[in-house]
Design a protein around this motif. Structure first.
Motif, PDB file in Angstrom:
ATOM      1  N   MET A 156       0.865  -1.215   0.012  1.00  0.00           N
ATOM      2  CA  MET A 156      -0.091  -0.100   0.062  1.00  0.00           C
ATOM      3  C   MET A 156       0.777   1.233   0.082  1.00  0.00           C
ATOM      4  O   MET A 156       1.751   1.379   0.666  1.00  0.00           O
ATOM      5  CB  MET A 156      -0.809  -0.066   1.391  1.00  0.00           C
ATOM      6  CG  MET A 156      -1.819   1.183   1.271  1.00  0.00           C
ATOM      7  SD  MET A 156      -3.039   0.856   2.321  1.00  0.00           S
ATOM      8  CE  MET A 156      -2.069   1.438   4.040  1.00  0.00           C
ATOM      9  N   ASP A 205       1.537   5.549  -0.226  1.00  0.00           N
ATOM     10  CA  ASP A 205       0.506   6.728   0.567  1.00  0.00           C
ATOM     11  C   ASP A 205      -0.700   7.147  -0.262  1.00  0.00           C
ATOM     12  O   ASP A 205      -1.493   7.672   0.290  1.00  0.00           O
ATOM     13  CB  ASP A 205       1.590   7.894   0.646  1.00  0.00           C
ATOM     14  CG  ASP A 205       2.322   7.985   1.987  1.00  0.00           C
ATOM     15  OD1 ASP A 205       2.028   7.241   2.766  1.00  0.00           O
ATOM     16  OD2 ASP A 205       3.141   8.979   2.061  1.00  0.00           O
ATOM     17  N   ARG A 207      -8.940   6.824   3.205  1.00  0.00           N
ATOM     18  CA  ARG A 207      -9.046   7.423   4.663  1.00  0.00           C
ATOM     19  C   ARG A 207     -10.480   8.116   4.858  1.00  0.00           C
ATOM     20  O   ARG A 207     -11.147   8.502   3.919  1.00  0.00           O
ATOM     21  CB  ARG A 207      -7.896   8.286   5.322  1.00  0.00           C
ATOM     22  CG  ARG A 207      -8.076   9.602   4.312  1.00  0.00           C
ATOM     23  CD  ARG A 207      -7.473  10.874   5.131  1.00  0.00           C
ATOM     24  NE  ARG A 207      -7.815  12.008   4.211  1.00  0.00           N
ATOM     25  CZ  ARG A 207      -7.248  12.531   3.684  1.00  0.00           C
ATOM     26  NH1 ARG A 207      -5.925  12.126   3.110  1.00  0.00           N
ATOM     27  NH2 ARG A 207      -7.513  13.820   3.080  1.00  0.00           N
ATOM     28  N   GLU A 257     -12.012  14.009   7.299  1.00  0.00           N
ATOM     29  CA  GLU A 257     -11.601  14.630   8.442  1.00  0.00           C
ATOM     30  C   GLU A 257     -12.423  15.818   8.945  1.00  0.00           C
ATOM     31  O   GLU A 257     -12.526  16.778   8.265  1.00  0.00           O
ATOM     32  CB  GLU A 257     -10.180  15.057   8.525  1.00  0.00           C
ATOM     33  CG  GLU A 257      -9.482  15.541   9.765  1.00  0.00           C
ATOM     34  CD  GLU A 257      -8.965  14.315  10.452  1.00  0.00           C
ATOM     35  OE1 GLU A 257      -8.960  14.469  11.576  1.00  0.00           O
ATOM     36  OE2 GLU A 257      -8.305  13.380   9.823  1.00  0.00           O
ATOM     37  N   ALA A 258     -13.215  15.750  10.055  1.00  0.00           N
ATOM     38  CA  ALA A 258     -14.186  16.842  10.344  1.00  0.00           C
ATOM     39  C   ALA A 258     -13.365  17.960  10.442  1.00  0.00           C
ATOM     40  O   ALA A 258     -12.431  18.117  11.193  1.00  0.00           O
ATOM     41  CB  ALA A 258     -14.950  16.387  11.568  1.00  0.00           C
ATOM     42  N   PHE A 314     -13.447  22.339  11.371  1.00  0.00           N
ATOM     43  CA  PHE A 314     -13.992  22.914  12.643  1.00  0.00           C
ATOM     44  C   PHE A 314     -15.636  23.529  12.396  1.00  0.00           C
ATOM     45  O   PHE A 314     -16.354  23.489  13.203  1.00  0.00           O
ATOM     46  CB  PHE A 314     -13.185  24.144  12.881  1.00  0.00           C
ATOM     47  CG  PHE A 314     -13.801  25.124  14.243  1.00  0.00           C
ATOM     48  CD1 PHE A 314     -13.343  24.435  15.432  1.00  0.00           C
ATOM     49  CD2 PHE A 314     -14.392  26.165  14.180  1.00  0.00           C
ATOM     50  CE1 PHE A 314     -13.779  25.137  16.544  1.00  0.00           C
ATOM     51  CE2 PHE A 314     -14.799  26.890  15.495  1.00  0.00           C
ATOM     52  CZ  PHE A 314     -14.379  26.464  16.319  1.00  0.00           C
ATOM     53  N   TYR A 369     -18.045  21.150  13.230  1.00  0.00           N
ATOM     54  CA  TYR A 369     -18.445  21.123  14.694  1.00  0.00           C
ATOM     55  C   TYR A 369     -19.360  22.161  15.072  1.00  0.00           C
ATOM     56  O   TYR A 369     -20.290  22.002  15.730  1.00  0.00           O
ATOM     57  CB  TYR A 369     -17.355  21.119  15.418  1.00  0.00           C
ATOM     58  CG  TYR A 369     -16.668  19.620  15.347  1.00  0.00           C
ATOM     59  CD1 TYR A 369     -17.023  18.370  15.599  1.00  0.00           C
ATOM     60  CD2 TYR A 369     -15.082  19.782  14.948  1.00  0.00           C
ATOM     61  CE1 TYR A 369     -16.283  17.370  15.380  1.00  0.00           C
ATOM     62  CE2 TYR A 369     -14.451  18.592  14.789  1.00  0.00           C
ATOM     63  CZ  TYR A 369     -14.994  17.458  15.077  1.00  0.00           C
ATOM     64  OH  TYR A 369     -14.254  16.223  14.917  1.00  0.00           O
ATOM     65  N   ALA A 375     -20.628  37.601  28.756  1.00  0.00           N
ATOM     66  CA  ALA A 375     -20.285  36.101  29.028  1.00  0.00           C
ATOM     67  C   ALA A 375     -21.435  35.177  29.285  1.00  0.00           C
ATOM     68  O   ALA A 375     -21.403  34.134  29.017  1.00  0.00           O
ATOM     69  CB  ALA A 375     -19.366  36.224  30.366  1.00  0.00           C
ATOM     70  N   LEU A 432     -23.143  34.377  26.226  1.00  0.00           N
ATOM     71  CA  LEU A 432     -22.262  33.120  25.367  1.00  0.00           C
ATOM     72  C   LEU A 432     -22.508  31.713  26.202  1.00  0.00           C
ATOM     73  O   LEU A 432     -22.848  30.959  25.382  1.00  0.00           O
ATOM     74  CB  LEU A 432     -20.911  33.720  25.564  1.00  0.00           C
ATOM     75  CG  LEU A 432     -19.726  32.986  24.747  1.00  0.00           C
ATOM     76  CD1 LEU A 432     -19.919  33.496  23.221  1.00  0.00           C
ATOM     77  CD2 LEU A 432     -18.302  33.390  24.986  1.00  0.00           C
ATOM     78  N   PHE A 466     -20.399  22.288  30.854  1.00  0.00           N
ATOM     79  CA  PHE A 466     -19.390  23.576  30.784  1.00  0.00           C
ATOM     80  C   PHE A 466     -20.002  24.989  30.841  1.00  0.00           C
ATOM     81  O   PHE A 466     -19.955  25.850  31.641  1.00  0.00           O
ATOM     82  CB  PHE A 466     -18.619  23.211  29.472  1.00  0.00           C
ATOM     83  CG  PHE A 466     -17.652  24.743  29.395  1.00  0.00           C
ATOM     84  CD1 PHE A 466     -16.494  24.705  30.080  1.00  0.00           C
ATOM     85  CD2 PHE A 466     -17.951  25.812  28.355  1.00  0.00           C
ATOM     86  CE1 PHE A 466     -15.820  26.040  29.678  1.00  0.00           C
ATOM     87  CE2 PHE A 466     -17.178  26.778  28.346  1.00  0.00           C
ATOM     88  CZ  PHE A 466     -16.070  27.054  28.825  1.00  0.00           C
ATOM     89  N   MET A 470     -20.032  27.618  34.133  1.00  0.00           N
ATOM     90  CA  MET A 470     -19.665  28.667  34.032  1.00  0.00           C
ATOM     91  C   MET A 470     -20.834  29.881  33.956  1.00  0.00           C
ATOM     92  O   MET A 470     -20.598  30.944  34.491  1.00  0.00           O
ATOM     93  CB  MET A 470     -18.978  28.880  32.071  1.00  0.00           C
ATOM     94  CG  MET A 470     -17.694  28.135  32.016  1.00  0.00           C
ATOM     95  SD  MET A 470     -16.584  28.214  33.457  1.00  0.00           S
ATOM     96  CE  MET A 470     -16.049  29.811  33.475  1.00  0.00           C
ATOM     97  N   MET A 511       6.267  -4.303  -3.692  1.00  0.00           N
ATOM     98  CA  MET A 511       5.417  -3.099  -3.064  1.00  0.00           C
ATOM     99  C   MET A 511       6.432  -2.357  -1.748  1.00  0.00           C
ATOM    100  O   MET A 511       7.109  -2.911  -1.358  1.00  0.00           O
ATOM    101  CB  MET A 511       4.474  -3.670  -2.298  1.00  0.00           C
ATOM    102  CG  MET A 511       3.479  -2.762  -1.466  1.00  0.00           C
ATOM    103  SD  MET A 511       2.118  -3.552  -0.842  1.00  0.00           S
ATOM    104  CE  MET A 511       2.450  -4.497   0.511  1.00  0.00           C
ATOM    105  N   ARG A 553      -8.336  23.128  12.376  1.00  0.00           N
ATOM    106  CA  ARG A 553      -9.155  22.594  13.467  1.00  0.00           C
ATOM    107  C   ARG A 553      -8.403  23.122  14.709  1.00  0.00           C
ATOM    108  O   ARG A 553      -8.956  23.911  15.457  1.00  0.00           O
ATOM    109  CB  ARG A 553      -9.222  21.431  13.307  1.00  0.00           C
ATOM    110  CG  ARG A 553     -10.570  20.799  13.916  1.00  0.00           C
ATOM    111  CD  ARG A 553     -10.766  19.404  13.353  1.00  0.00           C
ATOM    112  NE  ARG A 553     -10.354  18.691  14.380  1.00  0.00           N
ATOM    113  CZ  ARG A 553     -10.678  17.308  14.141  1.00  0.00           C
ATOM    114  NH1 ARG A 553     -11.162  16.744  13.214  1.00  0.00           N
ATOM    115  NH2 ARG A 553     -10.092  16.295  14.968  1.00  0.00           N
TER     116      ARG A 553
END
Lengths: 317, 64
Positions: free
Chosen positions: A1, A3, A10, A13-14, A16, A19, A53, A56, A108, A112, B1, B20
């Protein structure tokens, strides 16, 4: 395999922004606005830094409950076209991540808010998150056609939170604002559900048009509009309202009532002819209706702070 | 390989997560600033009950 093959296989990838989307930023904006109004119209002034604050924290708490809602509803979100693009059904965020973010930010934000404002405000924020996630999302959303009424209660708490941040206590004025959003939610969402009926049906959510049919839903929209009108007018006769609020509210309620009557009279042929145009207009107007009521409360509070009150009304509540 | 398993100082994963991580860093920085600002506001109000010493007793007749 090599790269190259590793890169191809793969998982996504999440980012930002994925989210952030999990926190329902559009709902957060509404929460920030109504909480800020609740805080601003309260008779006790809050230092701008503490106010910022606290709002928020309330926004993060709302976002956390949105993430937990998306985690729980990921199965039905994948079915409905309106929600298929959300971070979990689209595969951008893993369910476990959403759960962790939701739980983490809930704790959180409550902690806060207790430090920034007061324990009562934090307790109300905790209750709001619990109500929206456990009572509404997990409990009743999939069980009863009155789910919107219960869900509306969770969305109704932010002005109360803002008020409690400022005063540290409860009062009739914020409860009227809670009632205003609570009774506004059913006509608003049922108008949407009328033309999104297929979506909810496919997902098996017992929305009122799915369970009881279109005619009954139109009657319920009219009935809740009748209940909403006195509640929307009532703040005029409290210390946060006034004659300007009353004048605007009378006009808004008259237009809302006419819209509800129009929806009540419409037959299936009418809505097929214009493809739910009246329902869509009613839905759009309800957004303006709520926004202007809160804007008028801000106007009244601003005028009061400069001793520029236009006319005086008796304070009944 | 041929296996390319050499450890690289800047792995591709780091590049992917850079945005991120920067955002998380900014949020943490913002959080520190907010906590600092609220602390200054609360501590600058000596009458604030939250931060009153346990043995505090107001001086009778003292001007505000």
């Amino acid at each position: 395999m090599s790269d190259a093959t590793f890169t191809e296989t793969r998982q996504y990838e999440a980012q930002f922004s994925d989210y952030v989307e999990l926190l329902k930023p559009r709902v957060m904006r509404l929460v920030v606005f109504t909480a800020a109004v609740g805080m601003f119209v309260a008779p006790v002034s809050v230092h701008p830094v503490v106010a910022f604050a606290s709002i928020l924290c309330i926004a993060i708490g709302a976002g956390a409950s949105g993430a937990l809602n998306m985690w729980w509803d990921r199965d039905i979100d994948a079915i409905m076209t309106r929600t298929q693009g959300r971070p979990i059904p689209s595969g951008r965020v893993q369910p476990g991540e959403a759960l962790a973010i939701g739980l983490g930010l809930s704790g959180f934000s409550v902690m806060m808010l207790a430090l920034f404002a007061n324990p009562l405000a934090a307790a109300w924020l905790a209750f709001t998150i619990f109500f929206y996630v456990v009572i509404y999302s997990i409990g009743l959303k999939r069980l009863t056609p009155q789910n919107i009424v219960i869900g509306g209660a969770a969305g109704a708490f932010p002005p109360l939170l803002g008020w409690v941040v400022a005063t540290g206590s409860m009062s009739v004025e914020p409860l009227l604002l809670v009632a205003l959003i609570l009774l506004w939610t059913p006509p608003h969402f049922w108008a949407l559900a009328l033309w999104r009926n297929d979506d909810y049906q496919a997902a098996g959510i017992p929305m009122l048009p799915v369970m009881r049919g279109e005619r009954v839903t139109r009657r319920y929209i009219f009935g809740y509009t009748l209940l909403l009108i006195p509640v929307a007018l009532a703040p005029s006769f409290t210390q946060i309202g006034g004659s300007l609020y009353l004048a605007v509210s009378v006009v808004l309620n008259a237009v809302l009532l006419l819209g509800a009557v129009k929806l009540l009279k419409r037959q299936e042929a009418d809505r097929d002819a214009d493809k739910f145009l009246a329902e869509k207009r009613f839905f759009g107007f309800t957004i303006l209706y709520l926004f202007l009521h809160f804007v008028m409360l801000l106007v009244e509070a601003t005028l009061r702070s400069f001793d520029l009150m236009v006319g005086t009304l008796p304070v009944w509540f | 390989m041929v296996l390319d398993m050499a450890i690289q100082p800047e792995h591709e994963l780091h590049t992917r997560r850079k945005g991120r991580n920067k955002a998380v860093g900014l949020i943490l920085g913002g959080f520190v600033v907010i906590v600092f600002a609220v602390s200054i506001v609360k501590l600058s109000k000596p009458q604030n009950e939250d931060f009153r010493a346990p043995n505090f007793s107001p001086v009778v007749g003292a001007s505000e």
